[in-house]
Structure formats: structure tokens, C-alpha cells
Design a protein around this motif. Structure first.
Motif, PDB file in Angstrom:
ATOM      1  N   SER A  20      -4.061   8.941   8.500  1.00 39.68           N
ATOM      2  CA  SER A  20      -5.563   9.094   8.351  1.00 39.68           C
ATOM      3  C   SER A  20      -5.276   7.248   9.234  1.00 39.68           C
ATOM      4  O   SER A  20      -4.675   7.514   8.324  1.00 39.68           O
ATOM      5  CB  SER A  20      -6.737   9.330   7.137  1.00 39.68           C
ATOM      6  N   ASP A  21      -6.552   7.343   9.323  1.00 40.64           N
ATOM      7  CA  ASP A  21      -7.030   5.986   9.668  1.00 40.64           C
ATOM      8  C   ASP A  21      -6.703   5.012   8.804  1.00 40.64           C
ATOM      9  O   ASP A  21      -6.354   3.804   8.601  1.00 40.64           O
ATOM     10  CB  ASP A  21      -7.735   5.918  10.562  1.00 40.64           C
ATOM     11  N   GLU A  22      -7.033   5.569   7.616  1.00 38.65           N
ATOM     12  CA  GLU A  22      -6.732   5.084   6.084  1.00 38.65           C
ATOM     13  C   GLU A  22      -5.399   4.327   5.716  1.00 38.65           C
ATOM     14  O   GLU A  22      -5.560   3.878   5.312  1.00 38.65           O
ATOM     15  CB  GLU A  22      -7.921   5.696   5.139  1.00 38.65           C
ATOM     16  N   GLU A  23      -4.756   5.779   5.295  1.00 39.35           N
ATOM     17  CA  GLU A  23      -3.263   5.329   5.578  1.00 39.35           C
ATOM     18  C   GLU A  23      -3.217   4.591   6.470  1.00 39.35           C
ATOM     19  O   GLU A  23      -2.271   3.623   5.356  1.00 39.35           O
ATOM     20  CB  GLU A  23      -2.748   6.960   5.489  1.00 39.35           C
ATOM     21  N   ALA A  24      -3.195   5.037   7.619  1.00 45.97           N
ATOM     22  CA  ALA A  24      -2.324   3.692   8.702  1.00 45.97           C
ATOM     23  C   ALA A  24      -2.809   2.370   8.368  1.00 45.97           C
ATOM     24  O   ALA A  24      -2.096   1.768   8.268  1.00 45.97           O
ATOM     25  CB  ALA A  24      -2.622   4.426  10.091  1.00 45.97           C
ATOM     26  N   GLU A  25      -3.626   2.171   7.723  1.00 43.57           N
ATOM     27  CA  GLU A  25      -4.929   0.581   7.528  1.00 43.57           C
ATOM     28  C   GLU A  25      -3.962   0.322   6.300  1.00 43.57           C
ATOM     29  O   GLU A  25      -3.084  -0.958   6.207  1.00 43.57           O
ATOM     30  CB  GLU A  25      -6.239   0.543   7.376  1.00 43.57           C
ATOM     31  N   SER A  26      -3.733   1.356   5.692  1.00 43.28           N
ATOM     32  CA  SER A  26      -3.379   0.727   4.001  1.00 43.28           C
ATOM     33  C   SER A  26      -1.740   0.491   4.031  1.00 43.28           C
ATOM     34  O   SER A  26      -0.939  -0.674   3.790  1.00 43.28           O
ATOM     35  CB  SER A  26      -3.302   1.450   3.603  1.00 43.28           C
ATOM     36  N   THR A  27      -1.451   1.248   5.210  1.00 40.70           N
ATOM     37  CA  THR A  27       0.643   0.876   5.720  1.00 40.70           C
ATOM     38  C   THR A  27       0.472   0.033   6.027  1.00 40.70           C
ATOM     39  O   THR A  27       1.621  -1.130   6.085  1.00 40.70           O
ATOM     40  CB  THR A  27       0.862   2.195   5.801  1.00 40.70           C
ATOM     41  N   ALA A  28      -0.430  -0.793   7.338  1.00 39.02           N
ATOM     42  CA  ALA A  28       0.081  -1.806   7.704  1.00 39.02           C
ATOM     43  C   ALA A  28       0.037  -3.077   7.184  1.00 39.02           C
ATOM     44  O   ALA A  28       0.999  -4.167   6.784  1.00 39.02           O
ATOM     45  CB  ALA A  28      -0.646  -1.295   8.873  1.00 39.02           C
ATOM     46  N   SER A  29      -0.599  -3.083   6.041  1.00 43.78           N
ATOM     47  CA  SER A  29      -1.474  -3.933   5.085  1.00 43.78           C
ATOM     48  C   SER A  29       0.203  -4.247   4.692  1.00 43.78           C
ATOM     49  O   SER A  29       0.499  -5.879   4.700  1.00 43.78           O
ATOM     50  CB  SER A  29      -2.223  -3.275   4.699  1.00 43.78           C
TER      51      SER A  29
END
Length: 114
Positions: A20-29
Motif C-alpha cells: 500500500s502507499d502507507e507500507e511503501a512510505e514506511s519501508t522507504a523510511s
């Protein structure tokens, strides 16, 4: 030209995204905080050690000053990659297995086809 995109005959569609967009953002962090070689070494040292490590042990292992080690440890804790436990006057650090599992899931090649 229509608003629809036509598939190129030699390419297969990628299908639905797995994050999801949220998971992608979290993983990118998580990856962003691992962009520093000292932090990668800290995570590697903890992963190979298998348990909590006192903050004082990182200075000689990394060849860095105490304030620099503290800075890197704080960044890793803030990102959720490490867990910190206070034991008397010393901080002990360990790997957050949930965060590593998140990264491992992302980079896993299981189920993929070539």
C-alpha cells in the motif's frame, strides 16, 4: 490517441501492487535511515550478535566517538529498526525483528517469476 494505455505485446502487466502507499512510505523510511554505512554496520553487528548490546560496545567496534555512536543509535531507534532498553546507567540495543521482517518481505524473491 485515446486516454487508455495499450499494452506492449512483449510485456506482461505487473498486476496489483503488493504494498500500500502507507507500507511503501514506511519501508522507504527504513531504507533511508540505512543509507549511512555506520548504521548498516550497527544493524549487522546486532544481527550477528543475536541479543542486546550495550551502547559502549559500539565505539571500539565502529571506531567512532560516543556522541556519533549515540546519534546513529537514536536515528535507528526513531526509525523503529532498533529497540532500546535502559539497564542502570547504560542503554542496551537490540534488533526490532518486526522492522527487519518488513524489509525482508519487500526484498524477498519468493513467488516471483522471471
Amino acid at each position: 490517441m485515446t486516454a487508455e494505455l495499450s499494452l506492449i505485446s512483449c510485456c506482461r502487466p505487473l498486476g496489483a501492487p503488493t504494498l500500500s502507499d502507507e507500507e511503501a512510505e514506511s519501508t522507504a523510511s527504513l531504507f533511508k535511515v540505512l543509507g549511512d554505512p555506520a548504521r548498516v554496520k550497527i544493524v549487522n553487528l546486532l544481527a550477528s550478535r543475536g541479543g542486546a548490546v550495550c551502547a559502549c560496545e559500539f565505539e571500539p567496534a565502529l571506531g567512532l566517538s560516543q556522541p556519533t555512536v549515540s546519534h546513529h543509535l537514536k536515528r535507528l531507534v526513531d526509525a523503529g529498526l532498533l529497540l532500546r532498553e535502559q539497564r542502570g546507567t547504560w542503554g542496551y540495543y537490540s534488533i526490532n525483528r518486526d522492522a527487519l521482517a518488513q524489509i525482508a518481505t519487500l526484498v524477498s524473491l519468493e513467488g516471483g517469476t522471471t
